[in-house]
Design a protein around this motif. Structure first.
Motif, PDB file in Angstrom:
ATOM      1  N   SER A 166       0.830  -1.195   0.000  1.00  0.00           N
ATOM      2  CA  SER A 166       0.000   0.000   0.000  1.00  0.00           C
ATOM      3  C   SER A 166       0.868   1.250   0.000  1.00  0.00           C
ATOM      4  CB  SER A 166      -0.904  -0.018   1.225  1.00  0.00           C
ATOM      5  OG  SER A 166      -1.519   1.219   1.400  1.00  0.00           O
ATOM      6  N   GLY A 196       3.062   1.278  -3.428  1.00  0.00           N
ATOM      7  CA  GLY A 196       2.377   1.286  -4.704  1.00  0.00           C
ATOM      8  C   GLY A 196       1.348   2.379  -4.866  1.00  0.00           C
ATOM      9  N   ALA A 197       1.101   3.154  -3.822  1.00  0.00           N
ATOM     10  CA  ALA A 197       0.047   4.160  -3.916  1.00  0.00           C
ATOM     11  C   ALA A 197       0.249   5.005  -5.162  1.00  0.00           C
ATOM     12  CB  ALA A 197       0.034   5.039  -2.676  1.00  0.00           C
ATOM     13  N   PRO A 198      -0.823   5.239  -5.896  1.00  0.00           N
ATOM     14  CA  PRO A 198      -0.689   5.911  -7.182  1.00  0.00           C
ATOM     15  C   PRO A 198      -0.400   7.403  -7.019  1.00  0.00           C
ATOM     16  CG  PRO A 198      -2.981   5.589  -6.644  1.00  0.00           C
ATOM     17  CD  PRO A 198      -2.210   4.930  -5.550  1.00  0.00           C
ATOM     18  N   THR A 254      -1.112  11.083  -7.921  1.00  0.00           N
ATOM     19  CA  THR A 254      -2.294  11.800  -8.398  1.00  0.00           C
ATOM     20  C   THR A 254      -1.965  13.276  -8.455  1.00  0.00           C
ATOM     21  OG1 THR A 254      -3.119  12.156  -6.181  1.00  0.00           O
ATOM     22  CG2 THR A 254      -3.848  10.162  -7.301  1.00  0.00           C
ATOM     23  N   ASP A 288      -2.967  15.540  -6.595  1.00  0.00           N
ATOM     24  CA  ASP A 288      -2.733  16.172  -5.305  1.00  0.00           C
ATOM     25  C   ASP A 288      -1.654  15.499  -4.500  1.00  0.00           C
ATOM     26  OD1 ASP A 288      -5.564  17.528  -5.413  1.00  0.00           O
ATOM     27  OD2 ASP A 288      -5.807  15.390  -5.772  1.00  0.00           O
ATOM     28  N   ASP A 289      -1.151  14.394  -4.989  1.00  0.00           N
ATOM     29  CA  ASP A 289      -0.349  13.582  -4.110  1.00  0.00           C
ATOM     30  C   ASP A 289       0.776  12.966  -4.932  1.00  0.00           C
ATOM     31  OD1 ASP A 289       0.493  12.188  -2.023  1.00  0.00           O
ATOM     32  OD2 ASP A 289      -1.163  10.743  -1.960  1.00  0.00           O
ATOM     33  N   PRO A 303      -0.109   0.577  -9.915  1.00  0.00           N
ATOM     34  CA  PRO A 303      -0.668  -0.570  -9.207  1.00  0.00           C
ATOM     35  C   PRO A 303      -2.145  -0.405  -8.882  1.00  0.00           C
ATOM     36  CG  PRO A 303       1.283   0.295  -8.110  1.00  0.00           C
ATOM     37  CD  PRO A 303       0.939   1.251  -9.184  1.00  0.00           C
ATOM     38  N   ALA A 304      -2.541   0.802  -8.543  1.00  0.00           N
ATOM     39  CA  ALA A 304      -3.943   0.983  -8.166  1.00  0.00           C
ATOM     40  C   ALA A 304      -4.838   0.637  -9.331  1.00  0.00           C
ATOM     41  CB  ALA A 304      -4.183   2.411  -7.732  1.00  0.00           C
ATOM     42  N   ALA A 345     -16.420  11.008  -7.242  1.00  0.00           N
ATOM     43  CA  ALA A 345     -15.791   9.780  -6.756  1.00  0.00           C
ATOM     44  C   ALA A 345     -15.949   8.667  -7.784  1.00  0.00           C
ATOM     45  CB  ALA A 345     -16.418   9.375  -5.427  1.00  0.00           C
ATOM     46  N   GLU A 368     -13.530   9.056 -10.492  1.00  0.00           N
ATOM     47  CA  GLU A 368     -12.189   8.618 -10.112  1.00  0.00           C
ATOM     48  C   GLU A 368     -12.063   7.101 -10.197  1.00  0.00           C
ATOM     49  OE1 GLU A 368     -11.692  10.624  -6.416  1.00  0.00           O
ATOM     50  OE2 GLU A 368     -11.328  12.488  -7.505  1.00  0.00           O
ATOM     51  N   ARG A 380     -11.623  21.535 -10.687  1.00  0.00           N
ATOM     52  CA  ARG A 380     -11.661  20.078 -10.518  1.00  0.00           C
ATOM     53  C   ARG A 380     -11.639  19.398 -11.874  1.00  0.00           C
ATOM     54  NH1 ARG A 380      -9.393  19.342  -5.999  1.00  0.00           N
ATOM     55  NH2 ARG A 380     -10.418  20.460  -4.327  1.00  0.00           N
ATOM     56  N   GLU A 391      -4.905  14.721 -14.500  1.00  0.00           N
ATOM     57  CA  GLU A 391      -4.659  13.339 -14.117  1.00  0.00           C
ATOM     58  C   GLU A 391      -4.636  12.454 -15.363  1.00  0.00           C
ATOM     59  OE1 GLU A 391      -7.213  12.028 -10.936  1.00  0.00           O
ATOM     60  OE2 GLU A 391      -6.492   9.972 -11.171  1.00  0.00           O
ATOM     61  N   ASP A 425      -3.111  29.632  -4.979  1.00  0.00           N
ATOM     62  CA  ASP A 425      -1.795  29.002  -4.774  1.00  0.00           C
ATOM     63  C   ASP A 425      -1.917  27.485  -4.787  1.00  0.00           C
ATOM     64  OD1 ASP A 425      -1.129  31.541  -4.354  1.00  0.00           O
ATOM     65  OD2 ASP A 425      -0.884  31.366  -2.168  1.00  0.00           O
ATOM     66  N   ASP A 426      -2.984  27.022  -4.135  1.00  0.00           N
ATOM     67  CA  ASP A 426      -3.131  25.581  -3.978  1.00  0.00           C
ATOM     68  C   ASP A 426      -3.245  24.903  -5.338  1.00  0.00           C
ATOM     69  OD1 ASP A 426      -3.091  26.223  -1.364  1.00  0.00           O
ATOM     70  OD2 ASP A 426      -5.274  26.082  -1.092  1.00  0.00           O
TER      71      ASP A 426
END
Lengths: 609, 548, 299
Positions: B25, B28-30, B32, B34-35, B59-60, B97, B100, B140, B147, B187-188
């Motif tokens: 986990s 392998g977390a994908p 994205t 934001d991450d 992996p996800a 969701a 996604e 979004r 993405e 900024d975000d």
């Protein structure tokens, strides 16, 4: 939240039902009667075909009298022994695997769930509870459908039925045993998912020091600071601090934070209100149209979803909620304020604009309170519509009337039988407000989110027990895989029951099963009418038979989509007690009904074949 | 004893399995928007191993696709259905969701990204009432598309779509003022969009970011040799320059002039020139440059000369021969002067023109017959000329598609001090009118601006006065007209008319016929001044017009 | 019906049908039996002769096509008769994930036995069948013989008056077989009625008081074992210390009653011979009640 079906008070639901439907108990009895007669006829037909008319009648008569007698011979000890056996069997059949799957889902959930949504709690709660539901229903299905057939296959049933065990006890024991196992799993999953949601969504922020600006009141006196927090978990909050540097991070992403001073530094505490259980008291919604004529519904703005209907702005069109049981005890007062507080309400307004208006400026509407008895009405209370958010506000206790008189909300505006009307209008021409009945409610004190969560899990439990009852009843007669398919079709149809009923009633586009098949192969669209000829008449005729069958089946089909209360937890609403009782009653009805059905199916079966 | 042992062994296995799951986990977390994702994603990023480079190793996505056990198609259909249902029921959180989840199931389906990003940015955003919420969903949608470009690193369509969303959705919506302001301050967004490496604040204009994306999409085409598929190259490659132009316009709308605006227009002009010099594949497969029109025209006329000099008189001979072969009816029709021909005669004349048309090939053939020694050269010249004419046709065509000439001139003149000043004055006039309600000052500023505009137009004769040019100036004229109205004046007043230098523009651009009367008045006045006296005041036609 | 009769079948018959109700096998042709209290009754027949079907009909595991079976004066479909019955199926169909104790406890609870009695009963039964050491082991680890023994214990959990044993010795080694037979005799000694079916003739011969021989669903022979096996016209002589001359003389001497006569009795044929002759007879004349003459020496 969206509540497409009205929740009736329990006893009304049980005895008389809502508009256009009958109570649950009469319906249960009717269905039981129907099923009983059907079973009797079928049973006699088969027995008569095998053994002749007289002997067939004798067999049916004996089966029924035996059944009734055995009902009274049911021994709790035997049921418990069989339940215990079912539990051991379930354990041996590695139900624990389901837990492992569940933990894998939780571990990997973060791959698919993100916190960058407006309402992360909603997403998380829906996800874990939906996963729990599917898993628990899956286990219930596998356990219940394969258990008895497996006993038949390994012939262990021989040693059971040659003991003084009543067949009903076998059915009931299985149901109880698997329910117990399911309950244990559900409790573990429930606890874990509760912890998971809370742990996953808990976070804190820092205060963005560079953003803090002093705020002065009208006299130029410093009353604190405004600013924002740092970006954490994909969001930040606006911050309001008092002169001590303590304050609140305002609501964003469905929660707030308290800010305190620790050692000359603002410290943002953990999130509050991620999970809530708002307790709404819903009223009854009616409308006035633009001429002020009472109507059932407002107008449509052409949205496919007909849940909300709309009132047009700057006309007489009004949405009117009538609430019962209003009295001064509902009054909510701010702790440190000298005013007299007011009636707390929640309001959701769906704004529909026909023109952009002033960009960035919300549409204004007005609230009026009226005594339905005397017609005494308060002056307009203007508000700015927060689209798609819950506007939690107070209707002040002290109001002015349309003639500038002073009014007390509870004394002057509530009728003698405790009724109160709240009227909402849109004030801008060419703009519309959309409402559904649950869009306004009286806010009671929030219930405990934990208890609410338990209630939601209880609704999952109810679904599980229903699936187990159906599975066990089916498996008395059918082989394992067939019993599973039987139960699966119950579950699938149950999840799509509204659609199924729609097809049965002919309200869905495309007609009945044969007609839609015909449309499919002739590539005809679902709207256009069939031409009238022999073939289509035949099709409609066959469909009529199908639809009658479907309608009968729908009577015993559990409506899983409405049994699920996940949405309540996800949207942060308390599950009404009435709904919980209704679900439990329904569950009991299925257990009783399915035990009886299972018993008689079992009776017709030769154990040693 | 034995059971205990095997039991403990099983327990150990389970524990080991569980323990192993956590690193999976974690690793392998994908990745994205934001991450950064897990370690694997980081390593992959470092080594530049995009999905499309090295097959799929997210992996996800892989896990979820495997988890459907070959029922991916069904799962996808169900989820699309669900997404539509959520959209219908306005449950935006679950809608997103579901998207996604879908993205994990079909990450290489380009239309999915485009369609659903569009849904978020264009369809969902307008369902919300608060402009901040709207902006939120616009971004979004952009995040979602971004993405998609992570999964499909070298897909020029997705990247250029990103340019479109950031440029046009933010910069052209009704809420553009708010959107652009929020975009700059977000900024975000910039942090996550540029992967924690955001551009400096002054570059956070949506049009500049859009230009960057367009440039990225072009560099994918250039460096990775990716095809742009069915897209029209003329439009595809113009995008960065157009973004720069839009940027220049937008900052002027915001009241930024002077050197900053000049630099921006200069940059736009350079980009436009580069665009003109870019070799692009035309619809017939040949490579063309939009800027080459002159060169080809020159060369062609040179070749044509050469050709006709090869065997002077040949062409006339052929024409004479053909004319001799015409039927008597046609000849008699041709004998009638063109202006008084009947319809039938016109048809016949038209036929004659076709029959008398001499193609280069015919001439070359004739030359070959008469001067066999020149045959080779003649054929070569003829085919070169034909080629060139073809090319010129294509270039002209594509220049029209891109409105090439207009933007070339526009980016040139907007850099001039006169134009900048004229814009600034118009802006000031607008401010004076709207903010300060100073009508006289506003009028004065507008008039000053218009004089400068007239100068600019004069200085750039290549600027065609048509509606494209005009629409932009017409806004000023409209404002000016409003001011005049408030001053109880009108464009048709003699005094105003005399000082108004942009009649040509108004005439060309008045598509709503708002100024029809004023223009008519102005024309009459002009003619009047030529013919000294005129009875135009009492013209009844004017009354009927104005009553319309 | 007299109290003495534990099981009575009246024209009991069974036809197996397929899903569509078509007749497939006539497993049992009308059978009339009476089994008395305290006797050990054997149902004998080759595989597929209807023995097990008969037992299942008696137990109510199958529904009779015609006729009925009455047990303790109740119809076979009446569950309450099971209070007084113990049944050991052909193979021990038990829950393999339970251990011996749990198994017996579970079946005990099905009889609604109070906890105290149950514990004692379980304990004594486990000791009786000799599984004391294996009482905590899951049945899936049991050998075949152990499984049979726990199966027997299960059948005896309620101290039944009537015990139905389906192939009780199948799969047992000689010692196990002997123990099973002893057990049956002991049960008989306790006054219980035992009905067993078997195709192992020796078992039946050793323990049964009465037997019924079935073949192809038909009752071929019914009676006391000793009567059935008595041969009337034959004398059996067993002698010792006879010289060859003497042996020659014996034939003459027997007529003159000389030499030492060690034994002289009416000999029994073996059950096997009886059984085979019935089967042969049945095949030669199907559909008829076997009417085998008392066996003669030449047969």
């Amino acid at each position: 939240m969206v509540l497409e079906q009205e929740i009736l008070p329990y006893f009304q639901w049980l005895w008389s039902g809502g508009a256009g439907s009958i109570g649950a108990l009469p319906r249960f009895l009717l269905v039981a009667l129907g099923l009983g007669l059907l079973g009797l006829m079928l049973g006699y037909a088969i027995a008569a075909a095998r053994h002749g008319l007289l002997r067939g009648g004798d067999i049916v008569y004996r089966t029924i009298t035996n059944g009734v007698r055995e009902l009274f011979q049911t021994s709790p000890q035997r049921v418990l022994a069989l339940a215990g056996l079912a539990m051991k069997e379930a354990w041996r059949r590695r139900v624990v695997v389901a837990l492992v799957v569940f933990f894998i889902i939780l571990v990997f959930a973060s791959w698919f769930l993100k916190k960058n949504h407006q309402d992360p709690a909603k997403l998380y709660i829906s996800f874990v509870l939906t996963a729990t539901t599917y898993l628990v229903l899956g286990i219930a299905l596998l356990l219940s459908a394969f258990s008895l057939p497996n006993d038949f296959k390994t012939k262990t049933i021989y040693t059971i039925v040659t003991k003084p065990v009543r067949l009903g006890e076998i059915v009931l024991g299985r149901i109880l045993g698997f329910t117990a196992v399911g309950t244990i799993l559900l409790v573990i999953m429930g606890v874990c998912s509760y912890v998971f949601v809370n742990r996953s969504l808990d976070h804190s922020h820092g205060v963005d020091a560079s953003s803090l600006k002093n705020v002065s009141n009208a006299d130029g006196e410093n009353i604190g600071k405004d600013g924002r927090t740092t970006l954490d978990s994909y969001h930040r909050h606006e911050v309001e601090l008092d002169t001590n540097g303590e304050g609140l991070a305002l609501s964003n992403y469905g929660h707030t934070h308290k800010i305190v001073q620790r050692g000359d530094k603002e410290v943002v505490l953990g999130a509050e209100g991620i999970m809530r259980a708002r307790v709404p008291q819903w009223g009854k919604l009616t409308f006035l149209d633009r001429q002020g004529v009472p109507k059932e519904r407002g107008i449509s703005v052409g949205s496919e979803w007909t849940y909300r209907s709309f009132v047009d702005g700057a006309t007489q069109a009004t949405a009117i909620w009538t609430f019962d049981n209003i009295n001064a005890s509902l009054n909510s007062e701010a702790e440190d304020s000298e005013d007299e507080g007011g009636l707390p309400i929640g309001l959701i307004v769906r704004v529909f604009r026909t023109h952009k208006g002033t960009i960035g400026k919300p549409i204004t509407g007005s609230i009026q309170v009226r005594n339905p008895e005397t017609g005494l009405t308060s002056d307009l209370i203007p508000f700015a519509a927060l689209d798609a958010k819950i506007d939690e506000r107070l209707i002040p206790r002290k109001l002015t009337g349309t003639d500038n008189s002073e009014l007390d909300l509870y004394q002057d505006l509530v009728s003698s039988n405790g009724k109160l009307e709240i009227r909402v209008q849109c004030l801008e021409r060419g703009q519309y407000f959309g409402f559904a009945q649950p869009d306004m409610y009286l806010r009671m004190r929030d219930a405990s989110p934990l208890v609410n969560y338990v209630k939601v899990c209880l609704s999952i439990w109810v679904q599980m027990v229903i699936v187990i009852s159906i599975g066990v009843a089916g498996s008395t007669l059918l082989s394992g895989p067939v019993a599973m398919l039987f139960t699966v079709s119950f579950i699938v149809l149950g999840f799509f029951r509204p659609f199924f009923v729609g097809v049965a009633m002919g309200t869905e586009y495309g007609g009945g099963p044969v007609e839609s098949f015909y449309r499919l192969i002739t590539q005809m669209n679902v709207i256009s009418n069939l031409e009238d000829n022999l073939v289509t008449r035949l099709i409609k005729g066959v469909d009529w038979v199908y639809q009658s069958l479907m309608l009968s089946l729908a009577q015993v089909l559990p409506d899983f989509s409405s049994l699920s209360t996940i949405d309540f937890a996800a949207y942060g609403f308390n599950v009404p007690a009435d709904l919980v009782y209704q679900d439990l009653t329904l569950c009991l009805a299925y257990v009783v009904g399915m035990s009886i059905v299972g018993y008689f199916l079992f009776r017709t079966r030769e154990v040693a074949r | 004893m034995r059971d205990n042992k095997s039991f403990y062994r099983k327990i150990v296995y389970v524990v080991l399995l569980a323990v192993l799951l956590f690193p999976i986990s974690y690793l392998g977390a994908p990745e994205t928007v934001d991450d950064d994702g897990g370690e694997l994603a980081l390593v992959r990023e470092k080594a530049g191993l995009g999905q499309s480079n090295l097959g799929a190793i997210d992996p996800a996505s892989e896990t979820i696709r495997m988890a459907t056990l070959g029922l991916r198609g069904i799962a996808v259909s169900l989820l699309w259905n669900k997404a539509n249902d959520y959209k219908k029921r306005e449950d935006w959180t679950n809608f997103r969701a579901t998207l996604e989840q879908l993205a994990k199931l079909q990450p290489y389906f380009i239309s999915f990204w485009k369609y659903q990003a569009w849904n978020l940015s264009y369809n969902v955003s307008v369902e919300l009432d608060d402009v901040r919420d709207r902006y939120n969903y616009v971004t979004r949608g952009i995040d979602f598309l971004k993405e998609g470009t992570i999964y499909n690193k070298f897909n020029p369509h997705l990247i250029s779509e990103l340019g479109w969303f950031i440029g046009n959705k933010i910069g052209r919506a009704d809420e553009r003022v708010e959107y652009r302001r929020m975009f700059k301050a977000d900024d975000d967004f910039h942090n996550r969009f540029f992967d924690r490496n955001p551009p400096p604040p002054e570059q956070r204009d949506n049009w500049l970011v859009s230009r960057r994306e367009y440039e990225d999409s072009i560099s994918v085409v250039d460096d990775k040799k990716k095809s742009i598929g069915q897209k029209n190259p003329t439009i595809f490659f113009a995008a960065p320059a157009m973004s720069q132009i839009n940027y220049s316009e937008a900052i002027e709308e915001d009241g930024v002039f002077g050197e900053k605006a000049r630099a921006s227009w200069r940059s736009a002009s350079n980009l436009w020139r580069d665009y003109g010099n870019r070799e692009m594949r035309s619809s017939r497969g040949s490579l063309i440059r939009l800027a080459d029109l002159n060169r080809w025209e020159l060369e062609t006329s040179k070749l044509e000369n050469e050709f006709s000099n090869l065997a002077p008189g040949i062409r006339d001979e052929i024409v004479a021969e053909k004319r001799a072969n015409l039927s008597p009816e046609i000849l008699s029709a041709l004998a009638v002067p063109a202006s008084i021909r009947t319809e039938e005669q016109q048809n016949l004349a038209g036929q004659a023109d076709q029959l008398l048309d001499v193609t280069l090939a015919e001439i070359a053939e004739q030359i070959a017959k008469k001067h066999p020694e020149k045959a080779g050269q003649a054929n070569k010249l003829a085919s070169r000329i034909a080629d060139n004419r073809d090319r010129i046709f294509l270039i002209k065509n594509n220049r029209q598609v891109a409105n090439y000439d207009y933007w070339k001139t526009r980016t040139d003149f907007e850099q001039t001090s006169d134009a900048l000043r004229a814009r600034e004055l118009a802006y000031a006039a607008k401010q004076a009118f709207e903010e300060d309600a100073d009508l006289l000052e506003a009028r004065r500023l507008f008039e000053e601006s218009f004089d400068l505009w007239a100068k600019v137009i004069e200085a750039h004769p290549s600027l065609e006065i048509d509606s494209t040019t005009g629409s932009d100036l017409m806004e000023y004229v409209d404002q000016y007209n409003k001011i005049l109205q408030q001053l109880d004046l009108s464009l048709s007043d003699a005094e105003v008319d005399a000082n108004f230098p942009l009649w040509e523009v108004v005439e060309a651009s008045d598509q709503e016929r708002k100024y029809f009367d004023a223009i008519a008045e102005h024309k009459r006045r002009l003619e009047g001044s030529k013919e000294t006296d005129s009875p135009m005041e009492e013209d009844p036609s004017e009354e009927t017009d104005s009553s319309q | 019906m007299s109290d003495d009769i534990v099981i009575q079948t009246r024209a009991l018959s069974k036809v197996y049908r397929d899903f569509w109700g078509r007749q497939k096998v006539r497993a049992l042709k009308p059978l009339d039996l009476e089994i008395h209290r305290g006797e050990v009754f054997g149902l004998l027949g080759p595989n597929g002769s209807g023995k097990t079907t008969t037992i299942k009909l008696i137990l109510g595991l199958l529904f009779p096509t015609e006729g009925e079976a009455i047990v303790f004066g109740k119809r076979s479909t009446d569950v309450s008769k099971n209070e007084r019955i113990g049944y050991l199926p052909e193979e021990s169909y038990l829950y393999r994930f339970l251990n011996a104790e749990e198994t017996l406890d579970f079946y005990g609870r099905l009889f609604d036995m109070p906890a105290e009695t149950r514990r004692e009963r379980v304990d004594s039964l486990i000791k009786m069948v000799g599984l004391d050491k294996a009482r905590k082991r899951q049945l899936q680890e049991y050998s075949k013989g152990m499984t049979r023994r726990i199966g027997l214990a299960q059948a005896l959990i309620n101290d039944p008056e009537l015990i139905l044993l389906d192939e009780p010795t199948s799969g047992l080694d000689p010692i196990g077989t002997r123990e099973m037979k002893d057990m049956i005799l002991r049960l008989k000694g306790e006054g219980k009625t035992v009905v067993m079916c078997s195709h192992l003739l020796a078992d039946v011969q050793d323990v049964c008081d009465r037997i019924a021989i079935l073949h192809q669903g038909e009752l071929k022979e019914l009676g006391r074992v000793d009567t059935l096996l008595t041969v009337a016209d034959v004398t059996q002589i067993r002698a010792r210390n006879l010289s060859p001359e003497c042996q020659n003389e014996i034939r003459e001497c027997i007529a003159r009653n000389q030499g030492e006569l060690m034994e002289m009795a009416n000999p029994s044929t073996t059950l096997e011979e009886l059984f085979l002759s019935i089967v042969r007879d049945s095949e030669a004349r199907p559909g008829r009640r076997a009417n085998v003459e008392p066996v003669t020496s030449d047969s």
